[in-house]
Enzyme design. Sequence first.
Site, PDB file in Angstrom:
ATOM      1  N   ALA A 164      56.572  33.886  44.289  1.00  0.00           N
ATOM      2  CA  ALA A 164      56.780  34.181  42.861  1.00  0.00           C
ATOM      3  C   ALA A 164      57.348  32.969  42.127  1.00  0.00           C
ATOM      4  O   ALA A 164      58.469  32.532  42.401  1.00  0.00           O
ATOM      5  CB  ALA A 164      57.725  35.368  42.694  1.00  0.00           C
ATOM      6  N   ILE A 185      62.852  23.479  44.657  1.00  0.00           N
ATOM      7  CA  ILE A 185      64.141  23.442  43.962  1.00  0.00           C
ATOM      8  C   ILE A 185      64.633  21.999  43.776  1.00  0.00           C
ATOM      9  O   ILE A 185      64.938  21.296  44.748  1.00  0.00           O
ATOM     10  CB  ILE A 185      65.197  24.307  44.705  1.00  0.00           C
ATOM     11  CG1 ILE A 185      64.645  25.732  44.897  1.00  0.00           C
ATOM     12  CG2 ILE A 185      66.524  24.308  43.945  1.00  0.00           C
ATOM     13  CD1 ILE A 185      64.109  26.419  43.634  1.00  0.00           C
ATOM     14  N   GLU A 234      65.863  24.598  27.935  1.00  0.00           N
ATOM     15  CA  GLU A 234      65.189  23.868  29.021  1.00  0.00           C
ATOM     16  C   GLU A 234      63.846  23.327  28.526  1.00  0.00           C
ATOM     17  O   GLU A 234      63.488  22.180  28.777  1.00  0.00           O
ATOM     18  CB  GLU A 234      64.974  24.805  30.222  1.00  0.00           C
ATOM     19  CG  GLU A 234      64.104  24.163  31.295  1.00  0.00           C
ATOM     20  CD  GLU A 234      64.033  24.938  32.607  1.00  0.00           C
ATOM     21  OE1 GLU A 234      64.638  26.024  32.692  1.00  0.00           O
ATOM     22  OE2 GLU A 234      63.376  24.444  33.532  1.00  0.00           O
ATOM     23  N   GLN A 270      43.688   4.471  31.745  1.00  0.00           N
ATOM     24  CA  GLN A 270      42.302   3.988  31.728  1.00  0.00           C
ATOM     25  C   GLN A 270      42.236   2.575  31.146  1.00  0.00           C
ATOM     26  O   GLN A 270      41.476   1.730  31.622  1.00  0.00           O
ATOM     27  CB  GLN A 270      41.443   4.959  30.895  1.00  0.00           C
ATOM     28  CG  GLN A 270      39.965   4.670  30.910  1.00  0.00           C
ATOM     29  CD  GLN A 270      39.319   4.967  32.267  1.00  0.00           C
ATOM     30  OE1 GLN A 270      39.913   5.634  33.106  1.00  0.00           O
ATOM     31  NE2 GLN A 270      38.126   4.443  32.478  1.00  0.00           N
ATOM     32  N   THR A 300      54.658  27.347  33.144  1.00  0.00           N
ATOM     33  CA  THR A 300      53.372  26.641  33.034  1.00  0.00           C
ATOM     34  C   THR A 300      52.831  26.718  31.600  1.00  0.00           C
ATOM     35  O   THR A 300      53.261  27.570  30.805  1.00  0.00           O
ATOM     36  CB  THR A 300      52.320  27.273  33.981  1.00  0.00           C
ATOM     37  OG1 THR A 300      52.053  28.612  33.525  1.00  0.00           O
ATOM     38  CG2 THR A 300      52.790  27.304  35.423  1.00  0.00           C
ATOM     39  N   GLU A 302      50.116  27.905  30.759  1.00  0.00           N
ATOM     40  CA  GLU A 302      49.500  29.227  30.563  1.00  0.00           C
ATOM     41  C   GLU A 302      50.564  30.253  30.167  1.00  0.00           C
ATOM     42  O   GLU A 302      50.325  31.103  29.293  1.00  0.00           O
ATOM     43  CB  GLU A 302      48.765  29.674  31.835  1.00  0.00           C
ATOM     44  CG  GLU A 302      47.531  28.849  32.175  1.00  0.00           C
ATOM     45  CD  GLU A 302      47.853  27.440  32.673  1.00  0.00           C
ATOM     46  OE1 GLU A 302      48.926  27.246  33.289  1.00  0.00           O
ATOM     47  OE2 GLU A 302      47.050  26.518  32.428  1.00  0.00           O
TER      48      GLU A 302
HETATM   49  C1  LIG Z   1      58.476  19.000  40.715  1.00  0.00           C
HETATM   50  C2  LIG Z   1      58.856  20.430  40.494  1.00  0.00           C
HETATM   51  C3  LIG Z   1      60.186  20.779  40.300  1.00  0.00           C
HETATM   52  C4  LIG Z   1      60.546  22.133  40.164  1.00  0.00           C
HETATM   53  N1  LIG Z   1      61.870  22.459  40.044  1.00  0.00           N
HETATM   54  C5  LIG Z   1      62.226  23.764  40.067  1.00  0.00           C
HETATM   55  C6  LIG Z   1      63.617  24.142  40.099  1.00  0.00           C
HETATM   56  O1  LIG Z   1      64.510  23.287  40.063  1.00  0.00           O
HETATM   57  N2  LIG Z   1      63.917  25.452  40.172  1.00  0.00           N
HETATM   58  C7  LIG Z   1      62.958  26.423  40.212  1.00  0.00           C
HETATM   59  O2  LIG Z   1      63.304  27.592  40.285  1.00  0.00           O
HETATM   60  N3  LIG Z   1      61.639  26.111  40.185  1.00  0.00           N
HETATM   61  C8  LIG Z   1      61.256  24.800  40.119  1.00  0.00           C
HETATM   62  N4  LIG Z   1      59.925  24.461  40.112  1.00  0.00           N
HETATM   63  C9  LIG Z   1      58.922  25.521  40.219  1.00  0.00           C
HETATM   64  C10 LIG Z   1      58.173  25.785  38.939  1.00  0.00           C
HETATM   65  O3  LIG Z   1      59.018  26.359  37.975  1.00  0.00           O
HETATM   66  C11 LIG Z   1      56.984  26.683  39.313  1.00  0.00           C
HETATM   67  O4  LIG Z   1      56.102  25.885  40.099  1.00  0.00           O
HETATM   68  C12 LIG Z   1      56.276  27.231  38.099  1.00  0.00           C
HETATM   69  O5  LIG Z   1      57.087  28.167  37.435  1.00  0.00           O
HETATM   70  C13 LIG Z   1      54.939  27.907  38.482  1.00  0.00           C
HETATM   71  O6  LIG Z   1      55.093  28.834  39.515  1.00  0.00           O
HETATM   72  P1  LIG Z   1      54.122  28.777  40.800  1.00  0.00           P
HETATM   73  O7  LIG Z   1      54.167  27.380  41.322  1.00  0.00           O
HETATM   74  O8  LIG Z   1      54.549  29.851  41.710  1.00  0.00           O
HETATM   75  O9  LIG Z   1      52.683  29.030  40.240  1.00  0.00           O
HETATM   76  P2  LIG Z   1      52.009  30.481  39.995  1.00  0.00           P
HETATM   77  O10 LIG Z   1      52.940  31.331  39.236  1.00  0.00           O
HETATM   78  O11 LIG Z   1      51.495  30.969  41.291  1.00  0.00           O
HETATM   79  O12 LIG Z   1      50.792  30.066  39.066  1.00  0.00           O
HETATM   80  C14 LIG Z   1      49.550  29.562  39.556  1.00  0.00           C
HETATM   81  C15 LIG Z   1      48.621  29.412  38.366  1.00  0.00           C
HETATM   82  O13 LIG Z   1      48.375  30.703  37.793  1.00  0.00           O
HETATM   83  C16 LIG Z   1      48.695  30.674  36.418  1.00  0.00           C
HETATM   84  N5  LIG Z   1      49.232  31.966  35.997  1.00  0.00           N
HETATM   85  C17 LIG Z   1      50.266  32.664  36.529  1.00  0.00           C
HETATM   86  N6  LIG Z   1      50.498  33.776  35.836  1.00  0.00           N
HETATM   87  C18 LIG Z   1      49.584  33.800  34.835  1.00  0.00           C
HETATM   88  C19 LIG Z   1      49.297  34.692  33.765  1.00  0.00           C
HETATM   89  N7  LIG Z   1      50.016  35.789  33.573  1.00  0.00           N
HETATM   90  N8  LIG Z   1      48.292  34.392  32.927  1.00  0.00           N
HETATM   91  C20 LIG Z   1      47.555  33.283  33.101  1.00  0.00           C
HETATM   92  N9  LIG Z   1      47.773  32.388  34.073  1.00  0.00           N
HETATM   93  C21 LIG Z   1      48.784  32.648  34.937  1.00  0.00           C
HETATM   94  C22 LIG Z   1      49.736  29.593  36.261  1.00  0.00           C
HETATM   95  O14 LIG Z   1      49.823  29.128  34.943  1.00  0.00           O
HETATM   96  C23 LIG Z   1      49.194  28.556  37.245  1.00  0.00           C
HETATM   97  O15 LIG Z   1      48.200  27.812  36.618  1.00  0.00           O
HETATM   98  C24 LIG Z   1      59.547  23.125  40.193  1.00  0.00           C
HETATM   99  C25 LIG Z   1      58.203  22.754  40.350  1.00  0.00           C
HETATM  100  C26 LIG Z   1      57.849  21.442  40.512  1.00  0.00           C
HETATM  101  C27 LIG Z   1      56.401  21.093  40.692  1.00  0.00           C
END
Ligand SMILES: Cc1cc2nc3c(=O)[nH]c(=O)nc-3n(C[C@H](O)[C@H](O)[C@H](O)COP(=O)(O)OP(=O)(O)OC[C@H]3O[C@@H](n4cnc5c(N)ncnc54)[C@H](O)[C@@H]3O)c2cc1C
Length: 381
Positions: free
Chosen positions: A131, A158, A243, A337, A366, A368
């Site tokens: 999640a 994290i 944020e 580029q 994201t 989205e």
């Molecule tokens: C470098 C980095 C640092 C981070 N630091 C932190 C941190 O300090 N603390 C923390 O808690 N998290 C952190 N994150 C996590 C980040 O917040 C999540 O990666 C982000 O919220 C997306 O969640 P997910 O990766 O599980 O993608 P998912 O939720 O699985 O999404 C996958 C795809 O589906 C799309 N999607 C999901 N739901 C919907 C919807 N309802 N409608 C349309 N499209 C949808 C998304 O936009 C995405 O394109 C970090 C991530 C990165 C890459």
Amino acid sequence: MIERSLFSEEHNLFRASARRFVEERIAPFHAEWEKAGQVSREIWAEAGEGGFLCCSVPEEYGGVGADFTFGAIFTEELARVGSTGPAFHLHSEIVAPYITAYGTEEQKRKWLPGLVNGSVITAVAMSEPGAGSDLQNIRTTAIADGDDYVINGQKVFISNGQLADLVVLACKTDPAAGGKGVSLVLVEGDRAGFTRGRNLDKIGYKAQDTSELFFNDVRVPKSNLLGVEGRGFKQLMQQLPQERLVIAVRSATIVETALDWTLDYTKQRKAFGKSISDFQNTQFKLAEVKSQAVMLRVYVDKCIELHLKGDLTAVDAAMAKMQSTEMMCQVLDDCLQLFGGYGYMWEYPIARAWADNRMARIAGGTSEIMKQIISRDILQD
Ligand SMILES: Cc1cc2nc3c(=O)[nH]c(=O)nc-3n(C[C@H](O)[C@H](O)[C@H](O)COP(=O)(O)OP(=O)(O)OC[C@H]3O[C@@H](n4cnc5c(N)ncnc54)[C@H](O)[C@@H]3O)c2cc1C
């Protein structure tokens, strides 16, 4: 250029000292930290000593009670040199406000002075393997047991994961209650049963210790609850606009900086007996980037102004986050580029910026999810 009107003389002095700090103490060491996969603890202490951390924390808790603009200025100066290692903005503009807003008097007195002086490094742990966007479905639990909570679960991605001394953990205190069962709990880094997993191998942000965290029967006293039990999701939502604004501030600076790098490069690089900047394609691209940079800056500054008055809405912040990060990624790609093959070489800042900042369209919500927030609002109207 449309002149920025946000800053007082005090802000300008702060910027000058932040710029000096970043150029002398951050930029020269960043490549070393990239190799190590994390920054030094010392840089946190130095940033604290310099007065660059948690500027908004009130005086009674060790801060100076400055307005949000100071933190924004520090974020801009870090972005200007392509610094992605020390997650100062997360610590100062995301975690400290959680504690300031929801902490008990005891929690504030215990933790905030350390956050300000850099002796306590923080993280916020929301995302899990199952999640990320769908935060209401997190599975980490903190179940009441006498005067304690017993925490079990796993977090991923994290920031500051290896270095953190204190984690603001989003977890379920009432797993049956869905989003209404989410609470925020403070977990100290030395609690038994708390372990750090891999420092993740990313395509960018290589000096950032983005990690997995594991919680196996971790006991914390109930006094570690941050805010109100079951209100964690709401508390997260209340702080997310700041944020997202910080991400937009960073993105606006990166767009301007990429333009500067590209102007310099295309003026000196020659092909077919001319400078690259003599080609109309280059000129038009640079003109587009310049216009985008100016429009983005004006909107982001307006958002800062609204935020200072307490008037920035979740929708304003979502638009700032979505547009700034999408624009930044497009600009970085277009600028890269114009560097040709050199743009793909890690030693060139444009290459690092391109790889580093791809994450901005994902983390902090994201694009989205931002579109969902915005479209819900307009359709509701
Ligand atoms: C470098 C980095 C640092 C981070 N630091 C932190 C941190 O300090 N603390 C923390 O808690 N998290 C952190 N994150 C996590 C980040 O917040 C999540 O990666 C982000 O919220 C997306 O969640 P997910 O990766 O599980 O993608 P998912 O939720 O699985 O999404 C996958 C795809 O589906 C799309 N999607 C999901 N739901 C919907 C919807 N309802 N409608 C349309 N499209 C949808 C998304 O936009 C995405 O394109 C970090 C991530 C990165 C890459």
